[in-house]
Design an enzyme around this catalytic site. Structure first.
Site, PDB file in Angstrom:
ATOM      1  N   GLY A 253      13.787 -14.787  -6.679  1.00 21.93           N
ATOM      2  CA  GLY A 253      13.176 -13.755  -7.509  1.00 21.93           C
ATOM      3  C   GLY A 253      12.123 -14.192  -8.494  1.00 21.93           C
ATOM      4  O   GLY A 253      11.422 -13.356  -9.056  1.00 21.93           O
ATOM      5  N   ARG A 291       9.113 -15.614  -1.937  1.00 22.18           N
ATOM      6  CA  ARG A 291       7.767 -15.448  -2.480  1.00 22.18           C
ATOM      7  C   ARG A 291       7.294 -16.714  -3.194  1.00 22.18           C
ATOM      8  O   ARG A 291       6.127 -17.104  -3.093  1.00 22.18           O
ATOM      9  CB  ARG A 291       7.799 -14.272  -3.462  1.00 22.18           C
ATOM     10  CG  ARG A 291       6.463 -13.865  -4.039  1.00 22.18           C
ATOM     11  CD  ARG A 291       6.668 -12.866  -5.179  1.00 22.18           C
ATOM     12  NE  ARG A 291       7.638 -11.836  -4.869  1.00 22.18           N
ATOM     13  CZ  ARG A 291       7.335 -10.704  -4.246  1.00 22.18           C
ATOM     14  NH1 ARG A 291       6.113 -10.486  -3.846  1.00 22.18           N
ATOM     15  NH2 ARG A 291       8.276  -9.801  -4.008  1.00 22.18           N
ATOM     16  N   TYR A 332       4.409  -0.668  -3.013  1.00 24.52           N
ATOM     17  CA  TYR A 332       4.797  -0.718  -4.422  1.00 24.52           C
ATOM     18  C   TYR A 332       3.662  -1.165  -5.346  1.00 24.52           C
ATOM     19  O   TYR A 332       3.866  -1.955  -6.259  1.00 24.52           O
ATOM     20  CB  TYR A 332       6.046  -1.564  -4.662  1.00 24.52           C
ATOM     21  CG  TYR A 332       6.261  -2.756  -3.769  1.00 24.52           C
ATOM     22  CD1 TYR A 332       7.255  -2.740  -2.798  1.00 24.52           C
ATOM     23  CD2 TYR A 332       5.493  -3.906  -3.915  1.00 24.52           C
ATOM     24  CE1 TYR A 332       7.475  -3.831  -1.986  1.00 24.52           C
ATOM     25  CE2 TYR A 332       5.712  -5.011  -3.103  1.00 24.52           C
ATOM     26  CZ  TYR A 332       6.710  -4.965  -2.135  1.00 24.52           C
ATOM     27  OH  TYR A 332       6.914  -6.053  -1.329  1.00 24.52           O
ATOM     28  N   CYS A 358      -5.450   6.230   8.988  1.00 20.67           N
ATOM     29  CA  CYS A 358      -5.571   7.655   8.681  1.00 20.67           C
ATOM     30  C   CYS A 358      -4.455   8.082   7.727  1.00 20.67           C
ATOM     31  O   CYS A 358      -3.561   8.865   8.075  1.00 20.67           O
ATOM     32  CB  CYS A 358      -5.518   8.467   9.970  1.00 20.67           C
ATOM     33  SG  CYS A 358      -5.988  10.193   9.754  1.00 20.67           S
ATOM     34  N   TYR A 387       5.778 -11.341   2.326  1.00 19.62           N
ATOM     35  CA  TYR A 387       5.877  -9.892   2.514  1.00 19.62           C
ATOM     36  C   TYR A 387       4.544  -9.310   2.975  1.00 19.62           C
ATOM     37  O   TYR A 387       4.162  -8.207   2.591  1.00 19.62           O
ATOM     38  CB  TYR A 387       6.383  -9.208   1.239  1.00 19.62           C
ATOM     39  CG  TYR A 387       7.702  -9.772   0.784  1.00 19.62           C
ATOM     40  CD1 TYR A 387       8.878  -9.440   1.444  1.00 19.62           C
ATOM     41  CD2 TYR A 387       7.765 -10.682  -0.267  1.00 19.62           C
ATOM     42  CE1 TYR A 387      10.086  -9.997   1.064  1.00 19.62           C
ATOM     43  CE2 TYR A 387       8.977 -11.247  -0.658  1.00 19.62           C
ATOM     44  CZ  TYR A 387      10.134 -10.898   0.015  1.00 19.62           C
ATOM     45  OH  TYR A 387      11.321 -11.462  -0.355  1.00 19.62           O
TER      46      TYR A 387
END
Length: 433
Positions: A253, A291, A332, A358, A387
């Site tokens: 995290g 990450r 997000y 679209c 991600y």
């Protein structure tokens, strides 16, 4: 913190010009840097090694959900990384990439019986249990496998950790917060003790520790420390009740500088904080970065299709990469710096960065200040190694974005862009049509 730099005016991945890659494989495409993966893993490994007394034989298990490319996983496996997985598919990827089963953690709030059986059968290091009903199912699956075991095919009792929801939610967005009281993950702290005791009473599972993961892209140490202290307190309570606790899985995290921030906690400070909290417990710690290792190791290479200018002065920079290739901004509101591969001279201008999908949500950014841009220009979305490709799709029947791994002056396509013919062949018509 990365190895993407301008050399002689052109952006390179290590020693490979991105212009070379665009010419060879087309755009859009993800490009990963081996040197950046190696550097980030090394920083975390060295920081953990500096606290052997507090952290024990600590496990670093890369969160496969952040980037599941086999070559990325194999690069980290060769450096010694384990794997944090959330599906049978991710376990299989980790194994194929060379991660030993005893360095694989299986997490996830919705593991099926088949997935639990597979994890037990291959002998993963640990299954993180996230609810009472999951514990009951795991015990039943384990019992069934043992009944079918043979003298030549023994089935080991799975070791488990109870994933605790400490009611400490944190993260860069509500949709990537996982430790809050209303989030679906983990067992409420006031229920974890009884669940751990129930697991200890079963001959079909062996509880070895506690786990938590409170969110992603966390930019301060305080919420992480609060969660780790909750695990420490629970460990002492369980031991006082005569139960053994030998591992603490701290999850991942810790955030990365998408906006170029310089005030984020360092890897060293993060690990030192964890060591301070765990000091004296004599447990093995586990860190599950995703990450943190992969984000700045990748870019999404794209080309400008055209610049649409309106009478009110608004400019749309229309790119050949869309939200199907990089979902984070639409999902997000994530920020990614956009860097021209070869910048033009001239007064910077404001652009809305959009893709060809679209959907009104196919917008990467509004009012981004960039050098003058023209059709055909190459650009790179920075910090796209986590991600990014894992969330990509073939929406609007666009071919899945390819991936490239660079190592010095070498490069290889590690996931190809499918042809339209290959895409269509995957869908046989019903035989009555």
């Amino acid at each position: 913190m990365h190895h993407f730099d301008h050399i002689d005016g052109a952006l390179h991945a290590e020693d490979v010009p991105l212009e070379t890659l665009a010419a060879a494989i087309g755009t859009p495409a993800y490009v990963y840097s081996t040197a950046t993966l190696t550097r980030h893993y090394g920083l975390l490994r060295d920081a953990v090694a500096a606290h052997p007394t507090a952290l024990g034989e600590a496990l670093i298990a890369f969160a496969v959900k952040a980037n599941s490319n086999l070559s990325v996983l194999a690069t980290l496996a060769r450096l010694g990384s384990g794997a944090d997985t959330v599906s049978e598919g991710e376990i299989r990827r980790a194994l194929k990439a060379g991660v030993p089963a005893n360095r694989i953690v299986f997490s996830g709030v919705g593991k099926t019986d088949a997935e639990l059986a597979f994890a037990i059968d291959v002998g993963v290091r640990q299954i993180n249990v996230e609810s009472a009903v999951e514990l009951d199912r795991l015990i039943a699956v384990s019992s069934s496998l043992k009944q079918r075991a043979t003298a030549s095919r023994a089935i080991a009792t799975p070791e488990i950790a109870i994933r605790v929801n400490p009611a400490v939610g944190a993260g860069g967005h509500a949709k990537i917060t996982t430790g809050g009281a209303t989030d679906k993950f983990g067992v409420p702290a006031d229920e974890a003790h009884a669940l751990y005791a129930r697991a200890a009473a079963s001959p079909h599972v062996t509880p070895v520790g506690l786990a938590c993961h409170i969110g992603s892209q966390i930019t301060a140490l305080e919420p992480l420390e609060a969660a780790f202290r909750a695990l420490r307190a629970m460990t002492l309570e369980l031991r006082a009740a005569g139960l053994s606790v030998s591992r603490l899985d701290l999850g991942g995290g810790l955030g990365v500088p998408y906006h170029g921030q310089s005030d984020l906690p360092s890897i060293e400070a993060y690990v030192a904080m964890a060591a301070r909290v765990l000091d004296g417990l004599e447990v093995e710690a586990a860190f599950e970065p995703g990450r943190l290792l992969a984000a700045n190791a990748g870019v999404l290479l794209s080309r400008v299709i055209q610049v649409n200018e309106r009478g009110d002065g608004r400019r749309f920079l229309v790119l050949d990469a869309g939200m199907n290739d990089l979902m984070r901004p639409a999902l997000y509101d994530a920020f990614h710096d956009l860097v021209p591969v070869r910048a033009r001279a001239g007064e910077p201008r404001l652009y809305d960065l959009v893709g060809p999908i679209c959907e009104s949500t196919d917008v990467f950014a509004r009012d981004r200040l960039l050098p003058p841009m023209q059709a055909g220009d190459l650009v790179a979305f920075m910090g796209a190694g986590a991600y990014g490709a894992v969330l990509a799709s073939e929406y609007n029947s666009r071919p899945l974005v390819p991936e490239v791994l660079v190592d010095g002056d070498r490069w290889a396509v590690v996931r190809e862009r499918p042809t339209y013919e290959a895409m269509l062949e995957r869908e046989p018509k019903a035989d009555w049509l």
